[in-house]
Design a protein around this motif. Sequence first.
Motif, PDB file in Angstrom:
ATOM      1  N   SER A 135       0.840  -1.198   0.000  1.00  0.00           N
ATOM      2  CA  SER A 135       0.000   0.000   0.000  1.00  0.00           C
ATOM      3  C   SER A 135       0.873   1.246   0.000  1.00  0.00           C
ATOM      4  O   SER A 135       2.025   1.226   0.433  1.00  0.00           O
ATOM      5  CB  SER A 135      -0.909   0.017   1.218  1.00  0.00           C
ATOM      6  OG  SER A 135      -0.154   0.251   2.394  1.00  0.00           O
ATOM      7  N   LYS A 136       0.322   2.346  -0.482  1.00  0.00           N
ATOM      8  CA  LYS A 136       1.085   3.593  -0.527  1.00  0.00           C
ATOM      9  C   LYS A 136       1.518   3.994   0.879  1.00  0.00           C
ATOM     10  O   LYS A 136       2.626   4.480   1.092  1.00  0.00           O
ATOM     11  CB  LYS A 136       0.254   4.703  -1.169  1.00  0.00           C
ATOM     12  CG  LYS A 136       1.033   5.998  -1.347  1.00  0.00           C
ATOM     13  CD  LYS A 136       0.181   7.097  -1.948  1.00  0.00           C
ATOM     14  CE  LYS A 136      -0.191   6.805  -3.367  1.00  0.00           C
ATOM     15  NZ  LYS A 136      -0.883   7.956  -4.006  1.00  0.00           N
ATOM     16  N   GLY A 137       0.640   3.739   1.849  1.00  0.00           N
ATOM     17  CA  GLY A 137       0.978   4.129   3.219  1.00  0.00           C
ATOM     18  C   GLY A 137       2.211   3.423   3.736  1.00  0.00           C
ATOM     19  O   GLY A 137       3.100   4.034   4.328  1.00  0.00           O
ATOM     20  N   VAL A 138       2.312   2.109   3.492  1.00  0.00           N
ATOM     21  CA  VAL A 138       3.467   1.342   3.947  1.00  0.00           C
ATOM     22  C   VAL A 138       4.692   1.683   3.110  1.00  0.00           C
ATOM     23  O   VAL A 138       5.789   1.885   3.623  1.00  0.00           O
ATOM     24  CB  VAL A 138       3.175  -0.170   3.881  1.00  0.00           C
ATOM     25  CG1 VAL A 138       4.433  -0.975   4.181  1.00  0.00           C
ATOM     26  CG2 VAL A 138       2.065  -0.529   4.853  1.00  0.00           C
ATOM     27  N   ALA A 139       4.501   1.765   1.787  1.00  0.00           N
ATOM     28  CA  ALA A 139       5.641   2.017   0.907  1.00  0.00           C
ATOM     29  C   ALA A 139       6.195   3.419   1.065  1.00  0.00           C
ATOM     30  O   ALA A 139       7.318   3.698   0.674  1.00  0.00           O
ATOM     31  CB  ALA A 139       5.230   1.780  -0.546  1.00  0.00           C
ATOM     32  N   CYS A 140       5.413   4.328   1.625  1.00  0.00           N
ATOM     33  CA  CYS A 140       5.887   5.695   1.848  1.00  0.00           C
ATOM     34  C   CYS A 140       6.437   5.872   3.254  1.00  0.00           C
ATOM     35  O   CYS A 140       6.641   6.995   3.713  1.00  0.00           O
ATOM     36  CB  CYS A 140       4.755   6.690   1.598  1.00  0.00           C
ATOM     37  SG  CYS A 140       4.264   6.805  -0.141  1.00  0.00           S
ATOM     38  N   ASN A 141       6.674   4.783   3.956  1.00  0.00           N
ATOM     39  CA  ASN A 141       7.178   4.842   5.325  1.00  0.00           C
ATOM     40  C   ASN A 141       8.594   4.291   5.339  1.00  0.00           C
ATOM     41  O   ASN A 141       8.808   3.093   5.180  1.00  0.00           O
ATOM     42  CB  ASN A 141       6.266   4.018   6.247  1.00  0.00           C
ATOM     43  CG  ASN A 141       6.636   4.149   7.705  1.00  0.00           C
ATOM     44  OD1 ASN A 141       7.783   4.446   8.036  1.00  0.00           O
ATOM     45  ND2 ASN A 141       5.674   3.933   8.572  1.00  0.00           N
ATOM     46  N   ARG A 142       9.572   5.179   5.527  1.00  0.00           N
ATOM     47  CA  ARG A 142      10.976   4.751   5.470  1.00  0.00           C
ATOM     48  C   ARG A 142      11.300   3.705   6.527  1.00  0.00           C
ATOM     49  O   ARG A 142      12.110   2.808   6.311  1.00  0.00           O
ATOM     50  CB  ARG A 142      11.886   5.986   5.628  1.00  0.00           C
ATOM     51  CG  ARG A 142      13.367   5.661   5.738  1.00  0.00           C
ATOM     52  CD  ARG A 142      13.884   5.010   4.466  1.00  0.00           C
ATOM     53  NE  ARG A 142      13.966   5.943   3.365  1.00  0.00           N
ATOM     54  CZ  ARG A 142      14.361   5.609   2.135  1.00  0.00           C
ATOM     55  NH1 ARG A 142      14.662   4.359   1.862  1.00  0.00           N
ATOM     56  NH2 ARG A 142      14.415   6.511   1.173  1.00  0.00           N
ATOM     57  N   SER A 143      10.652   3.757   7.687  1.00  0.00           N
ATOM     58  CA  SER A 143      10.950   2.786   8.749  1.00  0.00           C
ATOM     59  C   SER A 143      10.601   1.377   8.312  1.00  0.00           C
ATOM     60  O   SER A 143      11.119   0.408   8.853  1.00  0.00           O
ATOM     61  CB  SER A 143      10.187   3.142  10.031  1.00  0.00           C
ATOM     62  OG  SER A 143       8.787   3.060   9.816  1.00  0.00           O
ATOM     63  N   ASN A 144       9.708   1.225   7.316  1.00  0.00           N
ATOM     64  CA  ASN A 144       9.360  -0.092   6.804  1.00  0.00           C
ATOM     65  C   ASN A 144      10.101  -0.405   5.508  1.00  0.00           C
ATOM     66  O   ASN A 144       9.743  -1.329   4.785  1.00  0.00           O
ATOM     67  CB  ASN A 144       7.847  -0.178   6.558  1.00  0.00           C
ATOM     68  CG  ASN A 144       7.072  -0.286   7.858  1.00  0.00           C
ATOM     69  OD1 ASN A 144       7.509  -0.954   8.775  1.00  0.00           O
ATOM     70  ND2 ASN A 144       5.945   0.397   7.940  1.00  0.00           N
ATOM     71  N   ASP A 153       9.257   6.544   1.400  1.00  0.00           N
ATOM     72  CA  ASP A 153       9.167   7.678   2.315  1.00  0.00           C
ATOM     73  C   ASP A 153       8.853   8.973   1.554  1.00  0.00           C
ATOM     74  O   ASP A 153       8.214   8.960   0.515  1.00  0.00           O
ATOM     75  CB  ASP A 153      10.475   7.807   3.114  1.00  0.00           C
ATOM     76  CG  ASP A 153      10.291   8.630   4.391  1.00  0.00           C
ATOM     77  OD1 ASP A 153       9.154   8.738   4.857  1.00  0.00           O
ATOM     78  OD2 ASP A 153      11.287   9.150   4.897  1.00  0.00           O
ATOM     79  N   GLY A 154       9.269  10.114   2.082  1.00  0.00           N
ATOM     80  CA  GLY A 154       8.975  11.405   1.474  1.00  0.00           C
ATOM     81  C   GLY A 154       9.841  11.724   0.281  1.00  0.00           C
ATOM     82  O   GLY A 154       9.652  12.752  -0.362  1.00  0.00           O
ATOM     83  N   VAL A 155      10.816  10.863  -0.041  1.00  0.00           N
ATOM     84  CA  VAL A 155      11.689  11.137  -1.178  1.00  0.00           C
ATOM     85  C   VAL A 155      10.926  10.960  -2.481  1.00  0.00           C
ATOM     86  O   VAL A 155      11.105  11.707  -3.445  1.00  0.00           O
ATOM     87  CB  VAL A 155      12.922  10.226  -1.145  1.00  0.00           C
ATOM     88  CG1 VAL A 155      13.837  10.505  -2.339  1.00  0.00           C
ATOM     89  CG2 VAL A 155      13.677  10.407   0.166  1.00  0.00           C
ATOM     90  N   ALA A 156      10.062   9.970  -2.536  1.00  0.00           N
ATOM     91  CA  ALA A 156       9.265   9.744  -3.741  1.00  0.00           C
ATOM     92  C   ALA A 156       8.170  10.805  -3.829  1.00  0.00           C
ATOM     93  O   ALA A 156       7.476  11.087  -2.859  1.00  0.00           O
ATOM     94  CB  ALA A 156       8.645   8.352  -3.697  1.00  0.00           C
ATOM     95  N   GLN A 157       8.022  11.380  -5.012  1.00  0.00           N
ATOM     96  CA  GLN A 157       7.052  12.458  -5.163  1.00  0.00           C
ATOM     97  C   GLN A 157       5.618  11.950  -4.979  1.00  0.00           C
ATOM     98  O   GLN A 157       4.748  12.668  -4.501  1.00  0.00           O
ATOM     99  CB  GLN A 157       7.209  13.117  -6.541  1.00  0.00           C
ATOM    100  CG  GLN A 157       6.495  14.465  -6.647  1.00  0.00           C
ATOM    101  CD  GLN A 157       6.879  15.213  -7.906  1.00  0.00           C
ATOM    102  OE1 GLN A 157       7.503  14.662  -8.814  1.00  0.00           O
ATOM    103  NE2 GLN A 157       6.529  16.485  -7.986  1.00  0.00           N
ATOM    104  N   ALA A 158       5.363  10.698  -5.358  1.00  0.00           N
ATOM    105  CA  ALA A 158       4.032  10.115  -5.164  1.00  0.00           C
ATOM    106  C   ALA A 158       3.684  10.016  -3.689  1.00  0.00           C
ATOM    107  O   ALA A 158       2.499   9.964  -3.329  1.00  0.00           O
ATOM    108  CB  ALA A 158       3.956   8.740  -5.808  1.00  0.00           C
ATOM    109  N   CYS A 159       4.706   9.992  -2.832  1.00  0.00           N
ATOM    110  CA  CYS A 159       4.482   9.933  -1.388  1.00  0.00           C
ATOM    111  C   CYS A 159       4.404  11.326  -0.767  1.00  0.00           C
ATOM    112  O   CYS A 159       3.700  11.519   0.226  1.00  0.00           O
ATOM    113  CB  CYS A 159       5.606   9.157  -0.708  1.00  0.00           C
ATOM    114  SG  CYS A 159       5.672   7.415  -1.126  1.00  0.00           S
TER     115      CYS A 159
END
Length: 351
Positions: free
Chosen positions: A167-176, A180-186
């Motif tokens: 999911s976008k939520g998990v894939a946008c979380n650097r701890s997982n 994280d915030g590096v990807a513009q989609a995140c």
Amino acid sequence: MLGFPPMICEFQGWAQGGLGMAILGAGLVFAIGLMVYLRWTGNIPYVIGGALLMYYGIPVIEDMFHWDQDCAVIRTQFAQQEQYAANTRVCENNLFNTEAQTGEDCSCNGESVTPDCESYYAACENQVSYTDTQTSQCSCAFSDQTQSASPYCSAIPNNARPPAQSSKGVACNRSNGGWDGVAQACADPQYQAAMSQSEWIAPTTNFYDGDINGAAFYSYQTEIDNPTGEPKTVYWYGESDNEGWYDLNGQQVGNDNNWAGVDEMPIVLQPGENKLTVTVQNFDQSSSAQNDYGANPSGTIDQIDGPNGTVYSSTGGDSWYQIPTVPPSALSPPPSGPTVNCYTQSCAATP
């Protein structure tokens, strides 16, 4: 038409109500007079007994067969059913005109003379989970334009594999281990909205472990059926780690060599089947990066949007699948460094 319980209530009303008493009384006087005139006086007890049986018989039969009828409730229910039937007749007479005026899928439920309507897209989406199979994937993208609630289904190639997804939520979380915030989609609210239904997909069976090679190529594909008979211009939003090549019907339509940015590509879906392919290359990563974040996954997140918020396709779910890698020579610009086809050989994570 009266059902059996309402008929019992009607008979009970006739037999024991004031009207029933008047009818039975008049019939009894007539029968006795006729028998006296014809000198059938011996039948008078039978006539009187028959009258009493008619008057009291219905309640006795109800008790014998446990037909305990609350006639007030039954009459209310029967009247409600009659009202539903009347509403349905009026509603169905207006159904086609309402659908033509609203451009929606309408039906009658009997509660109102006004048809109950929803978009063809919404009606179709309720059916997709029942039409998708292991060998086909279905879409409702053009339901509103074709005014059909039936999903359009395309066959999945026999040699395709389901990608791993997160999911976008998990894939946008650097701890997982995600982007994280590096990807513009995140990180960018504009693209979070434009790619609201999409998820990151990757080649591994375990999203953060497994058969990942830093320089490997992975290709993902989906099909969009355009049944309108006319070309449709839509927007393909895509972001790939580290580099992605975007292909529509055998023609490259974009290249993303900045994994921290989303590409916004206008494309034209031709009438009939349209094949969309993303090929992803993950650059070689240092051992320190692997140690910090685990196996460094390549991945892509994509969504094809039309006007009025229509989503024609999005990565995640069952609609995108992994296919044998597009030959590197077909990609522009050509990939840099060595390439490994991880579809046909084992690709362990780089140490």
